[in-house]
Every structure is written in structure tokens, then in C-alpha cells.
Design an enzyme around this catalytic site. Structure first.
Site, PDB file in Angstrom:
ATOM      1  N   CYS A 115      39.402  83.164  33.971  1.00  0.00           N
ATOM      2  CA  CYS A 115      39.626  83.510  32.511  1.00  0.00           C
ATOM      3  C   CYS A 115      39.722  82.292  31.762  1.00  0.00           C
ATOM      4  O   CYS A 115      39.551  82.388  30.577  1.00  0.00           O
ATOM      5  CB  CYS A 115      40.414  84.641  32.280  1.00  0.00           C
ATOM      6  SG  CYS A 115      40.153  86.048  33.559  1.00  0.00           S
ATOM      7  N   HIS A 248      41.988  84.627  25.108  1.00  0.00           N
ATOM      8  CA  HIS A 248      41.369  85.319  26.214  1.00  0.00           C
ATOM      9  C   HIS A 248      41.570  87.014  25.699  1.00  0.00           C
ATOM     10  O   HIS A 248      42.627  87.224  25.784  1.00  0.00           O
ATOM     11  CB  HIS A 248      41.815  84.997  27.577  1.00  0.00           C
ATOM     12  CG  HIS A 248      41.234  85.943  28.607  1.00  0.00           C
ATOM     13  ND1 HIS A 248      40.008  86.095  28.887  1.00  0.00           N
ATOM     14  CD2 HIS A 248      42.039  86.618  29.760  1.00  0.00           C
ATOM     15  CE1 HIS A 248      39.815  87.101  29.671  1.00  0.00           C
ATOM     16  NE2 HIS A 248      41.056  87.164  30.350  1.00  0.00           N
ATOM     17  N   ASN A 278      37.713  93.013  29.627  1.00  0.00           N
ATOM     18  CA  ASN A 278      37.945  91.673  30.001  1.00  0.00           C
ATOM     19  C   ASN A 278      36.882  90.897  30.566  1.00  0.00           C
ATOM     20  O   ASN A 278      36.255  91.674  31.617  1.00  0.00           O
ATOM     21  CB  ASN A 278      39.152  91.740  30.937  1.00  0.00           C
ATOM     22  CG  ASN A 278      39.550  90.404  31.607  1.00  0.00           C
ATOM     23  OD1 ASN A 278      38.654  89.063  31.386  1.00  0.00           O
ATOM     24  ND2 ASN A 278      40.672  90.325  32.030  1.00  0.00           N
TER      25      ASN A 278
END
Length: 321
Positions: A115, A248, A278
């Protein structure tokens, strides 16, 4: 002096949105209320079985190239951040290069930092440009995380989605990326990982994403706050100078806690996870492109991007637009 500036952004989400209720209808033991309360996610996009990360990346890249006002052949460096590549090799970046029709022999490679991958890739590309060796880089985050989800694990499968985001980074006489910082601590790898691999044609270990959600939350809030302060200190700036925070897009509670540590109002935070979940390395460039195209992020403004992911890896960059 040579600097690196973002000249254009692009993104792509595959297929139609899949709502939380759609997941319930597919037989997942969850509810819209449970998912929204714990994550802030209301829907995500899932790529078709014949669509790979390079396919998503190509479309996002074409949009970024168009926004930058250049041609694909003008790109002399491609870096793709992904944890879900099309193949073991060649790199997804090489596949994207071919799909864009680029034949100039420029460098192309992948970065794997989960990520944090886009922040890592952007920082690497900036070093290439500032060295004078390259003039225009295509930096992409692209993921098909739906391929590594255990759909019987309701604690993880509802959180992730597929997508891609891209930027064109080019040499400039004006500062763009003002400061960046990258970190890793491999001792924390068990709390977020896919502990499997392929050997002799067989899956070895566990091929699905596994996560200790509470441990990830605590770790993420701390390091995201720390690394944002770090890049501000390196640049000699304060949080008051920041127009936007683009973190993020993993969990709304992590985002809120990070903003609080920086003393930033949520009015200054770009959040897009509600409609794409996500998307790992794709989440920051997806949010960045949406902020640009919506008119929120404008030339002359300053933004911090930051990410944290399995590894554990984390990083941030302070950017002037």
C-alpha cells in the site's frame, strides 16, 4: 537545478460498483452497517477474470498522458507499483510499455511495497529525473486485490477493491516534489501479509491476504503521523502550509486519526475509499486524480501524500502543484 513536477494525472476503476449489500447477496456474512461503521467503505470495483493489473494501468496511464499534454513516446521511464502483477515476470511495467506502444527503449520496472508502493515509486522516479538521466516518467499504482482475497473471511474481503491510478512526472525548473521519506520494518510482516508462493507449479503456503486489523490500525496511525511530520521538517514547512492531505485509502478511522495527529481538519483531507475501498498501491493516485479532476486540488496548492502497507513499509511526500 532540475526538479520533478506532476504534469498530469489519470485513474481507472473496472466494471460497475459492488455495494456492501451486493456482497451480502453473494453470501458473505456481513452487513452494510458493519462495513461502513468499521471502515467507511460503501462500495468497491472488482475486475473481470480476464482483466489484469496491466490492463487497468494502461487506461489510467493513457488518461495521465493526455492530461499532461504529451505523447506516450515522450515517456522514458515507467514504474508500476503493484502487489498483484499479471505474471511472475516480465514486470507489469514492461507489459504496460508494450500496451502503450512505446518503443523507445526507456526503463520499465515494478516496485513492490504494497500500500506504500505508489509513494515508493514516485520517490524513485523523482530521483531518476533529478539526476538528469530521464525527463518524463510514468508512475502507476495498479492492483487486482480481489485475486488474493479469501471471500470466506469477512474481516478482510469486504475492505479491498481493484483499480489503477497514474501520474506523469517530468523535469522542471520549478520545485514540485519538495521532500519525501521512505521507511520499512520487516519485523512487523506477520500482521499483514500473503504468506504464500509458487514452486514447481504448486501453491506453497497460504495464497490469501491475512491481516491483524487492530495491530495494523495502531501501527498505521503512528507511522503515518510521524512520516508526515518528517517530510514537513525536511522541507522546512509546517502543517499550516498544507492545503490537502491525501492518505492511503484504507480505513476512515485511520485517516481521521492521522489528520488529528497533524492538526488538520477533515475538510483538508481527500477521502475516496467510500466508493472504491482499499486498492493498495492504487489508492493514493486514484484519490489524487479525483481531487484534480473535481477541481479541489489546483495549481499552486500543496499536498502531502502518504501510505503504509504490508512489509511493513511506509512513506510520504510533500508536493507543490
Amino acid at each position: 537545478m532540475i526538479y520533478a513536477r506532476i504534469a498530469g494525472t489519470g485513474s481507472y476503476l473496472p466494471g460497475n460498483p459492488v455495494s456492501n449489500d451486493d456482497l451480502v447477496a453473494r453470501g458473505i456474512d456481513t452487513s452494510d452497517e458493519w462495513i461502513v461503521t468499521r471502515s467507511g467503505i460503501r462500495s468497491r470495483h472488482l475486475a473481470a477474470a480476464d482483466v489484469g493489473a496491466s490492463d487497468l494501468a494502461r487506461i489510467a496511464a493513457e488518461r495521465a498522458i493526455e492530461a499532461a499534454g504529451c505523447e506516450a513516446e515522450d515517456i522514458d521511464l515507467i514504474i508500476v507499483a503493484t502487489s498483484t502483477p499479471d505474471y511472475i515476470f516480465p514486470s507489469t511495467a514492461a507489459l504496460v510499455q508494450a500496451k502503450l506502444g512505446i518503443r523507445n527503449g526507456g526503463a520499465a520496472f515494478d516496485v513492490q511495497a504494497v500500500c506504500s508502493g505508489f509513494v515508493y515509486a514516485l520517490t524513485v522516479a523523482e530521483k531518476f529525473i533529478r539526476s538528469g538521466s530521464h525527463k518524463r516518467a510514468l508512475v502507476i499504482g495498479a492492483e487486482v486485490f480481489s485475486r488474493i482475497l479469501d471471500w470466506s473471511d469477512r474481516a478482510t474481503c469486504v475492505l479491498f477493491g481493484d483499480g489503477a491510478g497514474a501520474v506523469v512526472l517530468e523535469a522542471s525548473e520549478q520545485p514540485g516534489i519538495r521532500a519525501s521519506a521512505l521507511h520499512a520494518d520487516g519485523s512487523h510482516h506477520p500482521i499483514l501479509c500473503v504468506p504464500g508462493g509458487v514452486a514447481s507449479g504448486q501453491v506453497i503456503g497460504d495464497p490469501f491476504l491475512r491481516m491483524d486489523g487492530q495491530a495494523v490500525f495502531k501501527f498505521a496511525v503512528k507511522v503515518l503521523g510521524d512520516v508526515a511530520h518528517e517530510v514537513l521538517e525536511v522541507a522546512g514547512e509546517s502543517a499550516d502550509s498544507v492545503d490537502w492531505l491525501i492518505p492511503h485509502q484504507a480505513n476512515i478511522r485511520i485517516i481521521q486519526a492521522t489528520a488529528k495527529r497533524l492538526g488538520l481538519s477533515m475538510d483538508k483531507v481527500i477521502t475516496t475509499l467510500d466508493h472504491h475501498g482499499n486498492t493498495s498501491a492504487a489508492s493514493i493516485p486514484l484519490a489524487l486524480d479525483e481531487a484534480v479532476r473535481s477541481g479541489k486540488l489546483r495549481p499552486g496548492q500543496r499536498v502531502i501524500i502518504e501510505g503504509v502497507g504490508g512489509g511493513f513499509t511506509w512513506g510520504a511526500a510533500l508536493i507543490d502543484f
